[in-house]
Design a protein around this motif. Structure first.
Motif, mmCIF file in Angstrom:
data_model
loop_
_atom_site.group_PDB
_atom_site.id
_atom_site.type_symbol
_atom_site.label_atom_id
_atom_site.label_comp_id
_atom_site.label_asym_id
_atom_site.label_seq_id
_atom_site.Cartn_x
_atom_site.Cartn_y
_atom_site.Cartn_z
ATOM 1 N N UNK A 102 11.574 2.002 -11.868
ATOM 2 C CA UNK A 102 10.950 0.702 -11.558
ATOM 3 C C UNK A 102 9.619 0.587 -12.298
ATOM 4 N N UNK A 103 9.357 -0.580 -12.858
ATOM 5 C CA UNK A 103 8.057 -0.870 -13.468
ATOM 6 C C UNK A 103 7.201 -1.566 -12.415
ATOM 7 N N UNK A 104 6.012 -1.014 -12.138
ATOM 8 C CA UNK A 104 5.162 -1.541 -11.065
ATOM 9 C C UNK A 104 4.088 -2.496 -11.580
ATOM 10 N N UNK A 105 3.751 -2.409 -12.886
ATOM 11 C CA UNK A 105 2.749 -3.326 -13.440
ATOM 12 C C UNK A 105 1.727 -2.608 -14.289
ATOM 13 N N UNK A 106 0.609 -3.283 -14.540
ATOM 14 C CA UNK A 106 -0.453 -2.716 -15.371
ATOM 15 C C UNK A 106 -1.490 -2.008 -14.500
ATOM 16 N N UNK A 107 -2.020 -0.866 -14.971
ATOM 17 C CA UNK A 107 -3.006 -0.124 -14.177
ATOM 18 C C UNK A 107 -4.221 -0.980 -13.839
ATOM 19 N N UNK A 108 -4.726 -0.829 -12.620
ATOM 20 C CA UNK A 108 -5.941 -1.529 -12.213
ATOM 21 C C UNK A 108 -5.708 -2.889 -11.600
ATOM 22 N N UNK A 109 -4.513 -3.476 -11.829
ATOM 23 C CA UNK A 109 -4.214 -4.765 -11.206
ATOM 24 C C UNK A 109 -3.947 -4.557 -9.723
ATOM 25 N N UNK A 110 -4.431 -5.470 -8.908
ATOM 26 C CA UNK A 110 -4.410 -5.283 -7.456
ATOM 27 C C UNK A 110 -3.006 -5.005 -6.915
ATOM 28 N N UNK A 111 -2.064 -5.887 -7.213
ATOM 29 C CA UNK A 111 -0.707 -5.719 -6.680
ATOM 30 C C UNK A 111 -0.036 -4.463 -7.218
ATOM 31 N N UNK A 112 -0.319 -4.140 -8.474
ATOM 32 C CA UNK A 112 0.240 -2.918 -9.060
ATOM 33 C C UNK A 112 -0.192 -1.699 -8.262
ATOM 34 N N UNK A 113 -1.490 -1.609 -7.976
ATOM 35 C CA UNK A 113 -2.016 -0.416 -7.304
ATOM 36 C C UNK A 113 -1.535 -0.320 -5.858
ATOM 37 N N UNK A 114 -1.417 -1.468 -5.184
ATOM 38 C CA UNK A 114 -0.918 -1.442 -3.800
ATOM 39 C C UNK A 114 0.549 -1.017 -3.777
ATOM 40 N N UNK A 115 1.356 -1.576 -4.702
ATOM 41 C CA UNK A 115 2.764 -1.176 -4.772
ATOM 42 C C UNK A 115 2.904 0.277 -5.217
ATOM 43 N N UNK A 116 1.972 0.741 -6.040
ATOM 44 C CA UNK A 116 1.992 2.148 -6.468
ATOM 45 C C UNK A 116 1.730 3.080 -5.295
ATOM 46 N N UNK A 117 0.832 2.680 -4.405
ATOM 47 C CA UNK A 117 0.546 3.489 -3.207
ATOM 48 C C UNK A 117 1.808 3.607 -2.360
ATOM 49 N N UNK A 118 2.479 2.498 -2.128
ATOM 50 C CA UNK A 118 3.710 2.520 -1.327
ATOM 51 C C UNK A 118 4.787 3.370 -2.006
ATOM 52 N N UNK A 119 4.961 3.171 -3.314
ATOM 53 C CA UNK A 119 6.000 3.901 -4.045
ATOM 54 C C UNK A 119 5.718 5.398 -4.078
ATOM 55 N N UNK A 120 4.452 5.777 -4.168
ATOM 56 C CA UNK A 120 4.072 7.196 -4.211
ATOM 57 C C UNK A 120 4.556 7.937 -2.971
ATOM 58 N N UNK A 121 4.561 7.251 -1.838
ATOM 59 C CA UNK A 121 4.986 7.889 -0.588
ATOM 60 C C UNK A 121 6.412 7.494 -0.193
ATOM 61 N N UNK A 122 7.121 6.854 -1.117
ATOM 62 C CA UNK A 122 8.506 6.494 -0.843
ATOM 63 C C UNK A 122 8.651 5.424 0.216
ATOM 64 N N UNK A 123 7.622 4.581 0.354
ATOM 65 C CA UNK A 123 7.645 3.532 1.373
ATOM 66 C C UNK A 123 8.070 2.201 0.745
ATOM 67 N N UNK A 124 8.854 1.402 1.448
ATOM 68 C CA UNK A 124 9.359 0.146 0.871
ATOM 69 C C UNK A 124 8.286 -0.936 0.861
ATOM 70 N N UNK A 125 8.421 -1.867 -0.071
ATOM 71 C CA UNK A 125 7.513 -3.019 -0.108
ATOM 72 C C UNK A 125 8.170 -4.248 0.508
ATOM 73 N N UNK A 126 9.497 -4.323 0.428
ATOM 74 C CA UNK A 126 10.235 -5.489 0.920
ATOM 75 C C UNK A 126 11.494 -5.033 1.653
#
Length: 726
Positions: A209-233
């Motif tokens: 999955x591509x999460x976005x560009x580094x430093x962008x707000x939504x990218x980093x929040x989705x990266x936090x969830x993905x790092x711990x295997x937690x769903x976003x939707x």
């Protein structure tokens, strides 16, 4: 990042550990020296001769057995290899955690053999001499803790590497060209490790999955969830299933329940809450006692076992509360509407109803399904205003309606009486040895785009304690009711504190003139409570609060009831938040099953579920903590030109950690950045000591700092050291 060059195997003089490793991997199969040499990919005469020598030495020391001339097995009774888990450090070394050892076994970098943090592994342990820390080598990775990682992709001509910000992930992940997918160079991506060939420096993976560009707000929040295997939707099919549920209130269902719609009922929740799990009802009885109902959303009525919705809720096990959003356990149609105990709406609830004396003694209790009607919704600030002023007119500045309004005398009277009873319950808990951790919570004022505009601190007051005490009462009494029947149940347990951590904490707090009484369990809890009161409002409060919480064991779910040390309860469960916690759903189901006369359920099945829920809770907590760190770094990015007063919250050989007083943001001052002297780390004093001046920088010292670097991706702050506070 250039492609790593494969290094040739270095010939070693001593192959003992590698021989034991090979034999251990095939414990029942004998090997001769030629087979071992082939496994090691060695074909020169010198190496083969050395292998023969090492085999003879190992057999003579009874590490291995010569089953027939020239053939060897690992000695079955020689327990030099063990199973346990890997705990990586940030320095590419690790410790092997195994209950067979009183201290963790050190694993050097070159002995990790492709093991990653928290992997379950088999380890060969050597160097077990007295006075020396044992060392080991990973023989086999039995089970990966995780195979998906978040990182930034660096694309080359025919391949790519993904590097993670996780300091415990010591290797990049190699991505073949055909598995890069739609990722572009520099994207934040989620990758899956698929293989790690024996001779490869890095594991092989693919971009999922591509999460976005580094430093962008939504990218980093989705990266936090993905790092711990937690769903976003939620998956589409789960949302569709939830939308089809009949959420209307039916007369036929009301007839099966205790009807409490005419009893005064209200909720008290955070100002921004949308899912109202719990409500309180209040009625004065003719005998001078009070009927108090703790009414909890009847999630289990809508969440039927065996459905895709229930499976999804179980897998999530908890809602995740990030700084700027909630990732709910249940779809919004249930969490914010059907199950939420919203004002002026009839709702199905599962209730614990108590007859309580004026001295907060529980005289009678009843558990079962009910229907309620909430007369009022309060924010904590509004209920607090009533408690403090006894006034029934809520002023505009704290009103959740945006306007001043009048609360009925009946609700004011109920609020004040509930507050009075809650204070008695709290006092009793403290006298029985409960520990009070009212740790300051950092909260952010966010703009419409989720950007941090300011920081404030959330502090528990009487209104918070009012709700807390009655939720604790319901949780305790439900657990006690089932526990005394000796039936399988889901308990919330909390073991006694770790004495080694308490001793380490004592070393730190002694520098501030505090101490802990270790004489017995009761003295420890009283001593910790006294300490919490003493540090309240002082500069070292947050540091000592944090140390005290870290010294505690971690609360978890289990069918094995050992009680709850921190609350000083013999029986405790989670009954009061089924919208956001799956264990509460299990508790509701079990309680109803037992109320209907059901026999005790299979303990093993529920223990497995408890373990899963505890693990998911831990992941959610880590994600929540990372989101706070991220928002703190983001906030500090906009304040790089300001000076801040900070307190030294940690001291290491590479620098000091500093927590800013005004916003609790923590960052590091590297030791080389402190220019007024040459400092070295003094482990005994837990301080940095100046070589020329003998000046000391230690825990609790106040200094002024300025932001040097704010790294959103790593969620790290680096500070410039400016000067000491006078």
């Amino acid at each position: 990042m250039s492609k790593k060059i494969r290094k040739p195997i270095k010939k070693e003089k001593d192959f003992s550990s590698k021989i034991v490793k090979i034999l251990s991997q095939s414990a029942n199969k004998p090997f001769n020296y030629k087979q071992i040499a082939a496994k090691l990919e060695l074909d020169d005469t010198n190496s083969r001769n050395q292998i023969i020598k090492d085999l003879k030495i190992l057999a003579a020391s009874k590490k291995i057995i010569e089953t027939e001339p020239g053939k060897y097995l690992v000695k079955a009774e020689s327990q030099d290899y063990y199973e346990g888990t890997i705990d990586m450090t940030s320095r590419k070394t690790a410790y092997f955690i195994c209950p067979d050892f009183s201290e963790d076994v050190f694993i050097p970098t070159n002995n990790l053999n492709r093991a990653l943090d928290k992997d379950k592994v088999k380890v060969y342990v050597y160097n077990r001499r007295k006075g020396k820390r044992p060392e080991g080598e990973v023989i086999e990775v039995i089970e990966r803790d995780k195979t998906e990682f978040v990182g930034v992709i660096d694309i080359q001509a025919n391949f790519a590497f993904v590097s993670t910000a996780n300091p415990k992930m010591y290797t990049d992940i190699f991505i073949p060209k055909d598995k890069i997918g739609e990722a572009e160079n520099g994207d934040v991506v989620l990758v899956k490790i698929e293989d790690w060939p024996k001779r490869a420096d890095s594991p092989f993976g693919s971009v999922i999955r591509v999460l976005g560009k580094p430093g962008e707000h939504n990218t980093e929040i989705h990266a936090i969830l993905a790092e711990y295997g937690l769903p976003a939707d939620f998956p589409v099919e789960v949302e569709v299933f939830a939308q089809k549920i009949d959420t209307s209130i039916q007369e036929s269902e009301i007839a099966k329940r205790r009807d409490m719609r005419d009893t005064l009922t209200f909720t008290i929740d955070p100002r921004d809450a949308k899912d109202f799990d719990d409500a309180l009802s209040f009625k004065k009885l003719e005998n001078g006692n009070y009927e108090i109902g703790i009414h909890i959303a009847d999630v289990s009525y809508y969440l039927e076992e065996g459905t895709i919705l229930d499976d999804e809720a179980y897998q999530r096990a908890t809602s995740v509360y990030l700084v700027d959003r909630v990732v709910p356990m249940l779809p919004e149609v249930l969490s914010n509407f059907a199950c939420s105990l919203r004002p002026n709406e009839e709702k199905y609830t599962f209730s614990a109803v108590f007859e309580v004396s004026p001295t907060s003694q529980v005289i009678n209790q009843w558990f079962g399904r009910t229907v309620i009607y909430s007369d009022q919704r309060f924010a904590y600030e509004e209920a607090q205003y009533i408690i403090e002023t006894k006034d029934n007119t809520i002023p505009v500045d704290i009103s959740i309606t945006g306007e001043s309004y009048v609360v009925s005398d009946e609700i004011v009277e109920a609020t004040l009486k509930l507050d009075e009873l809650a204070k008695i319950l709290r006092k009793k808990r403290m006298q029985n040895g409960a520990i009070s951790f009212d740790k300051v919570e950092v909260k952010f004022n966010l703009d419409a785009e989720g950007e941090p505009e300011g920081v404030y601190f959330k502090i528990s007051k009487d209104a918070n304690h009012l709700i807390e005490e009655f939720m604790l009462l319901a949780n305790r009494k439900v657990a006690e009711y089932i526990g005394k029947q000796k039936k399988t149940f889901v308990y919330r347990i909390h073991d006694e504190p770790n004495e080694d951590k308490l001793i380490a904490m004592q070393t730190v707090i002694a520098k501030f003139g505090y101490k802990i009484d270790f004489r017995n369990k009761g003295d420890i809890s009283k001593s910790l409570n006294a300490l919490m009161e003493e540090v309240n409002g002082k500069k070292e409060q947050n540091l000592i609060d944090t140390l005290a919480i870290r010294s505690m064991s971690k609360a978890k779910y289990s069918t094995d009831n050992i009680g709850h040390y921190g609350l000083a309860f013999d029986y405790y469960s989670h009954f009061t938040s089924p919208i956001r916690r799956y264990p509460d759903v299990m508790v509701h189901r079990l309680l109803q099953f037992y109320l209907d006369g059901g026999a005790s359920v299979d303990e093993e099945i529920y223990e497995t579920k408890c373990l899963h829920c505890s693990n998911m809770e831990s992941l959610a907590t880590n994600a929540e903590r990372d989101s706070i760190k991220y928002m703190q770094v983001k906030y500090m990015q906009d304040h790089q030109d300001e000076e801040f007063l900070g307190v030294i919250s940690g001291v290491t050989e590479w620098g000091i950690y500093v927590e800013i007083v005004s916003n609790k943001c923590e960052g590091m001052v590297r030791i080389r950045e402190i220019k007024d002297d040459y400092y070295t780390f003094d482990e005994k004093q837990y301080a940095l000591v100046g070589a020329t001046s003998n000046s000391i920088l230690q825990l609790g010292d106040e200094i002024y700092v300025k932001v040097k670097n704010a790294d959103l991706v790593k969620k790290q702050l680096d500070f410039h050291f400016l000067r000491r506070a006078e």
